[in-house]
Design an enzyme around this catalytic site. Structure first.
Site, PDB file in Angstrom:
ATOM      1  CB  SER A  79       0.146  -7.854  -4.167  1.00 18.92           C
ATOM      2  OG  SER A  79      -0.614  -6.686  -4.028  1.00 18.92           O
ATOM      3  CG  ASP A 178       2.099  -3.800   2.562  1.00 15.95           C
ATOM      4  OD1 ASP A 178       1.874  -2.831   1.816  1.00 15.95           O
ATOM      5  OD2 ASP A 178       1.984  -4.985   2.196  1.00 15.95           O
ATOM      6  CG  HIS A 208       2.861  -3.949  -1.297  1.00 18.72           C
ATOM      7  ND1 HIS A 208       1.908  -4.713  -0.651  1.00 18.72           N
ATOM      8  CD2 HIS A 208       2.599  -4.079  -2.627  1.00 18.72           C
ATOM      9  CE1 HIS A 208       1.107  -5.268  -1.542  1.00 18.72           C
ATOM     10  NE2 HIS A 208       1.514  -4.909  -2.747  1.00 18.72           N
TER      11      HIS A 208
END
Length: 230
Positions: A79, A178, A208
């Protein structure tokens, strides 16, 4: 040739986000793996008074420490950590980079909508407390200092221009479900990064938190195959 590997977690996250992958790699390699906690992050969030420069500096210091002992350095970023990883790769000309659900540009409104509908369905059925996504994000929303979200945005804005300076082999992995970073983000990364050796993998069952998803074993094997390439 000795190898050091730096893993960088995401915004409002902790090393636990990538720990399953760390455990997998430690069991199959002789690497030294660093998985630091960014300032204000961890199991107990305390983001007030922390700035994106601290997050980058913490990862950079861990990298410089690894470089004291190893000739090759690999970096894995999840991320927001993926964007920090790209910045460090460009700055220090690292040997390989793995980007997991990297927050380069987009937010997926359609998938977020689906996730919200799922939470509402569980709420209607009296099962909201057992909805893992709800409990995780409820805690994060409760603990996240509002203005630190702007620091997250600044971090992405600062690191994004460095994507064009990443020249080493890169593996991009993205979950198709996601709700935070959609597949368009992975396509954007593939386009922006000029490396000659690029691999892009979509995991059909993952959201995610990709290292904890239903496809995690496939993810682990993809990463291991990639880093073992000559």
């Amino acid at each position: 040739m000795s190898i050091g590997c730096l893993c960088i977690h995401g915004y409002t996250g902790s090393p636990e986000e990538v720990q399953p992958l760390v455990d997998f790699l430690e069991a199959r390699t002789d690497w030294e793996i660093a998985n630091p906690t960014l300032p204000g992050h961890g199991e107990k969030l305390d983001l007030e008074g922390h700035y994106y420069q601290e997050w980058i500096a913490t990862a950079e210091l861990a990298l410089l420490d690894l470089r004291k002992r190893h000739e090759k350095i690999y970096v894995i970023g999840f991320s927001m950590g993926g964007m920090i990883a790209a910045y460090l790769t460009a700055k220090y000309h690292l040997d390989r980079i793995v980007l997991l659900s990297a927050a380069g540009k987009y937010v997926s409104l359609p998938q977020m909508y689906k996730d919200v509908l799922e939470m509402l369905g569980d709420a209607f059925n009296g099962a909201l407390a057992s909805n893992e996504l709800f409990t995780r994000y409820q805690k994060k929303l409760k603990d996240t200092y509002l203005f630190s979200t702007f620091e997250f945005m600044k971090c992405v804005q600062f690191t994004r221009p460095y994507l064009k300076d990443v020249r080493c082999p890169v593996l991009i992995i993205q979950g198709e479900l996601d709700g935070m970073v959609p597949k368009e983000a992975a396509l954007y990364l593939e386009k922006e990064i000029p490396s000659k050796e690029k691999e892009l993998v979509f995991l059909k069952k993952s959201k995610h938190l990709i290292c904890h998803g239903d496809d995690k074993e496939e993810l682990f094997e993809e990463v291991l195959d990639f880093v073992r390439q000559p």
